[in-house]
Design a protein around this motif. Structure first.
Motif, PDB file in Angstrom:
ATOM      1  N   GLY A  87      40.800  80.640  27.066  1.00 40.80           N
ATOM      2  CA  GLY A  87      42.022  80.121  26.156  1.00 40.80           C
ATOM      3  C   GLY A  87      43.398  80.098  26.798  1.00 40.80           C
ATOM      4  N   ASP A  88      44.341  79.449  26.403  1.00 47.10           N
ATOM      5  CA  ASP A  88      45.791  79.359  27.115  1.00 47.10           C
ATOM      6  C   ASP A  88      46.178  80.825  27.198  1.00 47.10           C
ATOM      7  N   GLY A  89      46.088  81.755  26.093  1.00 44.51           N
ATOM      8  CA  GLY A  89      46.443  83.025  26.173  1.00 44.51           C
ATOM      9  C   GLY A  89      45.269  83.998  26.650  1.00 44.51           C
TER      10      GLY A  89
END
Length: 411
Positions: A87-89
């Protein structure tokens, strides 16, 4: 949230809490007889290995729910953290996963002290895996992951009441959970040969004191680590001083009882009081004024010192007093909040409602953990056997189970 300071703190806190489980190994290892020290310490290190793997595979996925009515999260929703790591984070999210793993590890490792000197290693690992899956992972979801305990105040009194169970760092999920399971396993495995007061003395007091020191050191990450999620980490100071003060007061409370009862304060008593104070402050560290934290530490030291003798009165062999320290200490700290939590306790500006939800949460975890551990333990004992033979117990389990000796004495 992802500021460099917050990230630095959570990776530090993760390392601190992970170090606590080797601290438990030293603490427990010094308390058993010399021929059982390897077995005792391996139970903690085995828990590290197995629980960390299970947490990555599916434990983290189970530790949060989308609806308070759900028992646990879907174990296959992010199996092996495939989605989280992509994921992005991911950088921040994976740190949160690692921090949560250390709590799961130490909760299960704590249970081992109740069955010292008489448990097989393989069956112990089976218990560890099954209990984590249906014991710790769901309870973590109840307390911190959106489950019924987290929403109990809203369910009973409405969202506008502002009432919610307070368990900042694990009075229910860690200590009551581990203590209740420890009581169940002590009953399943039965008493050690010759069980009576004074059955054995610690074989290595300095080893136990070293373990206690590591626990106190790591406990600052245990209690204050979650502050990395706040923008300014505004409660770190309060949590830090309460972790220091309650533990110190616990030492004084325990050795006072020893002095009155037995005439002499002991080093083992001092570090037991230290642990009692730390256990009690765990759920309350962010919600008590420092003076109330000192009182909590002193009370836990006194009451846990008295509670450890109950096993002789009631006839269950909790070898290293997991019940007297963690179950009793966890109950004290969790319920104490109902009286003295800042602005919410019965005597500090609130009313009876916080006390009610604290008691319900503590009792719910106690009952569930005890029943689950009892069933798992009985199934293992009746099928493949959990306890070593009487001959192996007398000889010492280190050589029999691990083929090693804790101390090689060479002329």
């Amino acid at each position: 949230m992802d500021a460099a300071g917050n990230i630095s703190w959570v990776i530090t806190a993760t390392a601190l809490v992970l170090l606590m489980t080797p601290g438990v190994a030293f603490f427990y290892g010094g308390l058993v007889k010399a021929k059982s020290v390897i077995s005792m310490m391996m139970m903690s290190f085995g828990a590290i290995g197995l629980i960390a793997v299970l947490w990555v595979l599916y434990g983290f996925s189970m530790s949060a729910v989308s609806d308070p009515s759900h028992f646990a999260g879907n174990p296959f929703s992010d199996f092996g953290l495939v989605e989280t790591s992509a994921g992005d984070g991911a950088n921040v999210a994976l740190l949160s996963v690692a921090y949560g793993a250390t709590f799961a590890i130490i909760t299960v490792a704590l249970i081992s002290g109740a069955i010292a000197d008489r448990a097989k290693f393989g069956p112990w690992l089976i218990f560890v895996g099954v209990f984590a899956t249906i014991g710790y992972f769901p309870i973590a979801a109840w307390v911190w992951g959106g489950g019924w305990i987290m929403n109990l105040g809203t369910a009973l009194f409405g969202a506008e009441s502002g009432i919610a169970v307070i368990d900042y760092a694990g009075g229910t999920a860690v200590h009551i959970n581990a203590g209740a399971a420890a009581l169940a396993l002590a009953l399943v495995l039965g008493k050690r040969i010759g069980f009576q007061k004074g059955i054995q003395r610690p074989h290595n007091v300095p080893l136990t004191l070293l373990g206690a020191a590591l626990l106190w050191f790591g406990w600052f990450g245990f209690n204050a680590g979650a502050e990395w999620l706040s923008e300014d980490m505004g409660k770190v100071g309060l949590i830090g001083i309460n972790t220091l003060g309650a533990a110190a007061a616990g030492i004084l409370g325990w050795i006072l009882v020893e002095r009155i009862k037995d005439g002499k304060p002991t080093s083992i008593g001092a570090v037991s009081g230290l642990v009692a104070g730390l256990v009690a402050i765990t759920p309350a560290c962010a919600n008590l004024a420092p003076g109330w934290a000192l009182l909590l530490g002193a009370l836990s030291g006194v009451l846990c010192a008295l509670a450890v003798d109950l096993k002789f009165r009631w006839g269950f062999d909790d070898s290293l007093d997991v019940v007297g320290l963690h179950l009793v200490g966890g109950m004290i700290g969790t319920i104490y909040l109902g009286f003295f939590a800042t602005g919410q306790g019965l005597f500090t500006g609130g009313d009876w409602r916080l006390l009610a939800v604290q008691v319900i949460a503590a009792g719910g975890v106690l009952i569930y953990s005890f029943v689950v551990a009892l069933i798992i333990g009985l199934v293992i004992e009746k099928s493949i056997g959990f306890r070593v033979t009487s001959e192996d117990e007398v000889a010492g389990v280190d050589q029999v189970v691990h083929g090693e000796a804790g101390y090689a004495l060479v002329e």
